[in-house]
Write a protein that holds these residues in place. Structure first.
Motif, PDB file in Angstrom:
ATOM      1  N   GLU A   9       0.825  -1.216   0.000  1.00 15.85           N
ATOM      2  CA  GLU A   9       0.000   0.000   0.000  1.00 15.85           C
ATOM      3  C   GLU A   9       0.854   1.259   0.000  1.00 15.85           C
ATOM      4  O   GLU A   9       0.510   2.241  -0.679  1.00 15.85           O
ATOM      5  CB  GLU A   9      -0.965  -0.006   1.188  1.00 15.85           C
ATOM      6  CG  GLU A   9      -2.093  -0.988   1.022  1.00 15.85           C
ATOM      7  CD  GLU A   9      -3.102  -0.968   2.152  1.00 15.85           C
ATOM      8  OE1 GLU A   9      -4.169  -1.580   1.964  1.00 15.85           O
ATOM      9  OE2 GLU A   9      -2.856  -0.353   3.212  1.00 15.85           O
TER      10      GLU A   9
ATOM     11  N   PHE B 181       0.720   3.929  -2.976  1.00 16.48           N
ATOM     12  CA  PHE B 181       0.410   5.322  -2.665  1.00 16.48           C
ATOM     13  C   PHE B 181       1.467   6.243  -3.267  1.00 16.48           C
ATOM     14  O   PHE B 181       1.145   7.261  -3.888  1.00 16.48           O
ATOM     15  CB  PHE B 181       0.325   5.536  -1.148  1.00 16.48           C
ATOM     16  CG  PHE B 181       0.081   6.969  -0.776  1.00 16.48           C
ATOM     17  CD1 PHE B 181      -1.208   7.463  -0.676  1.00 16.48           C
ATOM     18  CD2 PHE B 181       1.136   7.838  -0.546  1.00 16.48           C
ATOM     19  CE1 PHE B 181      -1.438   8.804  -0.355  1.00 16.48           C
ATOM     20  CE2 PHE B 181       0.915   9.174  -0.227  1.00 16.48           C
ATOM     21  CZ  PHE B 181      -0.374   9.650  -0.132  1.00 16.48           C
TER      22      PHE B 181
ATOM     23  N   ASP C 203      -6.056  10.174  11.428  1.00 14.10           N
ATOM     24  CA  ASP C 203      -6.059   9.567  10.087  1.00 14.10           C
ATOM     25  C   ASP C 203      -6.715   8.186  10.111  1.00 14.10           C
ATOM     26  O   ASP C 203      -6.148   7.234  10.640  1.00 14.10           O
ATOM     27  CB  ASP C 203      -4.627   9.462   9.565  1.00 14.10           C
ATOM     28  CG  ASP C 203      -4.548   8.819   8.200  1.00 14.10           C
ATOM     29  OD1 ASP C 203      -5.547   8.862   7.444  1.00 14.10           O
ATOM     30  OD2 ASP C 203      -3.482   8.259   7.881  1.00 14.10           O
TER      31      ASP C 203
ATOM     32  N   SER D 117      -7.363   6.289   7.519  1.00 11.18           N
ATOM     33  CA  SER D 117      -6.837   5.376   6.496  1.00 11.18           C
ATOM     34  C   SER D 117      -5.729   4.472   7.032  1.00 11.18           C
ATOM     35  O   SER D 117      -5.450   3.427   6.453  1.00 11.18           O
ATOM     36  CB  SER D 117      -6.335   6.162   5.278  1.00 11.18           C
ATOM     37  OG  SER D 117      -5.181   6.901   5.606  1.00 11.18           O
ATOM     38  N   SER D 118      -5.111   4.843   8.130  1.00 13.94           N
ATOM     39  CA  SER D 118      -4.044   4.025   8.714  1.00 13.94           C
ATOM     40  C   SER D 118      -4.492   3.306   9.986  1.00 13.94           C
ATOM     41  O   SER D 118      -3.660   2.781  10.729  1.00 13.94           O
ATOM     42  CB  SER D 118      -2.819   4.889   8.994  1.00 13.94           C
ATOM     43  OG  SER D 118      -3.144   5.925   9.898  1.00 13.94           O
ATOM     44  N   GLN D 119      -5.784   3.247  10.215  1.00 11.97           N
ATOM     45  CA  GLN D 119      -6.310   2.670  11.452  1.00 11.97           C
ATOM     46  C   GLN D 119      -5.848   1.235  11.665  1.00 11.97           C
ATOM     47  O   GLN D 119      -5.475   0.858  12.776  1.00 11.97           O
ATOM     48  CB  GLN D 119      -7.845   2.741  11.459  1.00 11.97           C
ATOM     49  CG  GLN D 119      -8.454   2.407  12.796  1.00 11.97           C
ATOM     50  CD  GLN D 119      -8.038   3.376  13.901  1.00 11.97           C
ATOM     51  OE1 GLN D 119      -7.892   4.572  13.673  1.00 11.97           O
ATOM     52  NE2 GLN D 119      -7.829   2.860  15.093  1.00 11.97           N
ATOM     53  N   LYS D 120      -5.847   0.420  10.626  1.00  6.83           N
ATOM     54  CA  LYS D 120      -5.469  -0.993  10.787  1.00  6.83           C
ATOM     55  C   LYS D 120      -4.020  -1.130  11.251  1.00  6.83           C
ATOM     56  O   LYS D 120      -3.692  -2.035  12.004  1.00  6.83           O
ATOM     57  CB  LYS D 120      -5.706  -1.768   9.497  1.00  6.83           C
ATOM     58  CG  LYS D 120      -4.903  -1.278   8.318  1.00  6.83           C
ATOM     59  CD  LYS D 120      -5.324  -1.981   7.030  1.00  6.83           C
ATOM     60  CE  LYS D 120      -4.867  -1.227   5.822  1.00  6.83           C
ATOM     61  NZ  LYS D 120      -5.668  -0.095   5.451  1.00  6.83           N
TER      62      LYS D 120
END
Length: 121
Positions: A18, A22, A83, A85-88
């Motif tokens: 990813e 990106f 953020d 989008s970076s939670q995982k």
């Protein structure tokens, strides 16, 4: 009879992929005020998602970074905390790093910090 095997990538492999995708799609990216988002990388051994920036023009100023490094670190920490989008990666306990370099002299690092999983909670 054919058997189908599903490929499952690890979270580390996913993070690396990813970040690379990106960077390929979005970088370099002018963010304004002389700030350029150069790349997003993942360091597998340290489980660190690393944001790389450079600065140009009036922003390419070591003194300004020295003077405001504490404020910058606080702002960046809050940005990463928010953020989604970076939670995982945050949930998995990954670290996040920010490095800002001079565009004029890329060996000169004006700001570097690493946020640990504890700080991101």
């Amino acid at each position: 009879m054919l058997t189908m095997q599903s490929c499952h990538e690890s979270l580390e492999e996913r993070a690396e992929r990813e970040c690379k995708e990106f960077t390929e799609r979005n970088c370099p990216q002018q963010l304004g005020n002389g700030v350029i988002y150069d790349s997003l990388t993942f360091d597998t051994p340290t489980h660190t998602v690393h944001h790389h920036y450079s600065v140009t023009g009036q922003a390419d100023n070591a003194r300004a970074f020295d003077k405001h490094k504490d404020e910058l670190r606080k702002a960046e920490l809050e940005g990463i905390r928010r953020d989604i989008s970076s939670q995982k990666y945050k949930e998995a306990g990954y670290n996040f790093a920010i490095t800002i370099r001079s565009k004029r002299n890329p060996k000169e690092v004006y700001f570097h910090t690493v946020f640990t999983s504890k700080e991101l909670q």
